[in-house]
Design a protein around this motif. Structure first.
Motif, PDB file in Angstrom:
ATOM      1  N   VAL A   1       0.833  -1.327   0.043  1.00 51.12           N
ATOM      2  CA  VAL A   1      -0.165   0.053   0.089  1.00 51.12           C
ATOM      3  C   VAL A   1       0.591   1.284  -0.114  1.00 51.12           C
ATOM      4  O   VAL A   1       1.777   1.523   0.636  1.00 51.12           O
ATOM      5  CB  VAL A   1      -1.040  -0.129   1.231  1.00 51.12           C
ATOM      6  CG1 VAL A   1      -1.840   1.170   1.107  1.00 51.12           C
ATOM      7  CG2 VAL A   1      -1.807  -1.309   1.221  1.00 51.12           C
ATOM      8  N   LEU A   2       0.626   2.250  -0.895  1.00 46.05           N
ATOM      9  CA  LEU A   2       1.202   3.316  -1.008  1.00 46.05           C
ATOM     10  C   LEU A   2       0.430   4.408  -0.220  1.00 46.05           C
ATOM     11  O   LEU A   2       1.413   5.314   0.490  1.00 46.05           O
ATOM     12  CB  LEU A   2       1.569   3.878  -2.325  1.00 46.05           C
ATOM     13  CG  LEU A   2       2.186   3.030  -3.417  1.00 46.05           C
ATOM     14  CD1 LEU A   2       2.204   3.271  -4.722  1.00 46.05           C
ATOM     15  CD2 LEU A   2       3.571   2.536  -2.988  1.00 46.05           C
ATOM     16  N   ASP A   3      -0.457   4.522  -0.214  1.00 45.85           N
ATOM     17  CA  ASP A   3      -1.452   5.541   0.373  1.00 45.85           C
ATOM     18  C   ASP A   3      -2.845   5.154   0.730  1.00 45.85           C
ATOM     19  O   ASP A   3      -3.384   4.416  -0.263  1.00 45.85           O
ATOM     20  CB  ASP A   3      -1.406   6.732  -0.403  1.00 45.85           C
ATOM     21  CG  ASP A   3      -1.845   8.129   0.450  1.00 45.85           C
ATOM     22  OD1 ASP A   3      -1.873   7.963   1.586  1.00 45.85           O
ATOM     23  OD2 ASP A   3      -2.058   9.286  -0.237  1.00 45.85           O
ATOM     24  N   VAL A   4      -3.572   5.708   1.679  1.00 50.67           N
ATOM     25  CA  VAL A   4      -4.993   5.364   1.922  1.00 50.67           C
ATOM     26  C   VAL A   4      -5.433   6.831   1.567  1.00 50.67           C
ATOM     27  O   VAL A   4      -5.211   7.929   2.010  1.00 50.67           O
ATOM     28  CB  VAL A   4      -5.198   5.103   3.351  1.00 50.67           C
ATOM     29  CG1 VAL A   4      -6.834   5.025   3.613  1.00 50.67           C
ATOM     30  CG2 VAL A   4      -4.513   4.017   3.888  1.00 50.67           C
ATOM     31  N   LEU A   5      -6.254   6.912   0.420  1.00 43.69           N
ATOM     32  CA  LEU A   5      -6.859   8.073  -0.147  1.00 43.69           C
ATOM     33  C   LEU A   5      -7.987   8.421   0.590  1.00 43.69           C
ATOM     34  O   LEU A   5      -8.345   9.833   0.825  1.00 43.69           O
ATOM     35  CB  LEU A   5      -7.106   7.762  -1.614  1.00 43.69           C
ATOM     36  CG  LEU A   5      -5.841   7.501  -2.333  1.00 43.69           C
ATOM     37  CD1 LEU A   5      -6.043   7.340  -3.893  1.00 43.69           C
ATOM     38  CD2 LEU A   5      -4.627   8.651  -2.287  1.00 43.69           C
ATOM     39  N   SER A   6      -8.897   7.500   0.922  1.00 39.07           N
ATOM     40  CA  SER A   6     -10.191   7.724   1.727  1.00 39.07           C
ATOM     41  C   SER A   6     -10.554   6.497   2.358  1.00 39.07           C
ATOM     42  O   SER A   6     -10.558   5.402   1.921  1.00 39.07           O
ATOM     43  CB  SER A   6     -11.290   8.649   0.696  1.00 39.07           C
ATOM     44  OG  SER A   6     -11.665   7.391  -0.421  1.00 39.07           O
ATOM     45  N   PHE A   7     -11.625   7.045   3.458  1.00 34.87           N
ATOM     46  CA  PHE A   7     -12.334   5.778   3.894  1.00 34.87           C
ATOM     47  C   PHE A   7     -13.445   6.274   4.822  1.00 34.87           C
ATOM     48  O   PHE A   7     -13.352   7.393   5.233  1.00 34.87           O
ATOM     49  CB  PHE A   7     -11.263   4.851   4.771  1.00 34.87           C
ATOM     50  CG  PHE A   7     -10.757   5.585   6.155  1.00 34.87           C
ATOM     51  CD1 PHE A   7     -11.517   5.327   7.286  1.00 34.87           C
ATOM     52  CD2 PHE A   7      -9.601   6.429   5.865  1.00 34.87           C
ATOM     53  CE1 PHE A   7     -10.744   6.217   8.497  1.00 34.87           C
ATOM     54  CE2 PHE A   7      -9.012   7.053   6.937  1.00 34.87           C
ATOM     55  CZ  PHE A   7      -9.661   6.789   8.134  1.00 34.87           C
ATOM     56  N   ASP A   8     -14.646   5.557   4.799  1.00 36.32           N
ATOM     57  CA  ASP A   8     -15.577   5.700   5.515  1.00 36.32           C
ATOM     58  C   ASP A   8     -16.180   4.019   5.877  1.00 36.32           C
ATOM     59  O   ASP A   8     -15.727   3.241   5.631  1.00 36.32           O
ATOM     60  CB  ASP A   8     -16.674   6.586   5.042  1.00 36.32           C
ATOM     61  CG  ASP A   8     -17.208   6.187   3.679  1.00 36.32           C
ATOM     62  OD1 ASP A   8     -17.484   4.957   3.413  1.00 36.32           O
ATOM     63  OD2 ASP A   8     -17.391   7.096   2.748  1.00 36.32           O
TER      64      ASP A   8
END
Length: 95
Positions: free
Chosen positions: A25-32
């Protein structure tokens, strides 16, 4: 001198549609609670479900542990050049 980026191995493990471990994983862009969007070595990864949570995140190691009821997992290839073209478009638009 050319700089080379070492790719982290990408692996996705899902246990009984309730937990998931993702590497590379490079980045977490969004989460809900219903959707998590990750940028991975293999492209964008969208996880959809119910009551989704990011239990553990280590950007340095490129590891994410997810929990909740997983309904679907979708990969999409978005090249960096296409993303940069989108940035150029918006930067020109808002000048």
């Amino acid at each position: 001198m050319e700089e080379r980026q070492v790719q982290k191995p990408h692996k996705l493990v899902i246990n009984n549609r309730k937990t998931s471990a993702v590497t590379g994983v490079l980045d977490v862009l969004s989460f809900d609670l219903n959707e998590i969007l990750l940028e991975t070595e293999q492209g964008m990864l969208m996880v959809k479900g119910k009551d989704l949570h990011v239990n553990r995140l280590s950007v340095e190691k490129g590891e994410v542990d997810l929990a909740g009821h997983i309904d679907s997992i979708t990969y999409s290839d978005i090249s960096q050049s296409a993303a940069k073209q989108g940035e150029n478009f918006f930067s020109k638009l808002f000048k």
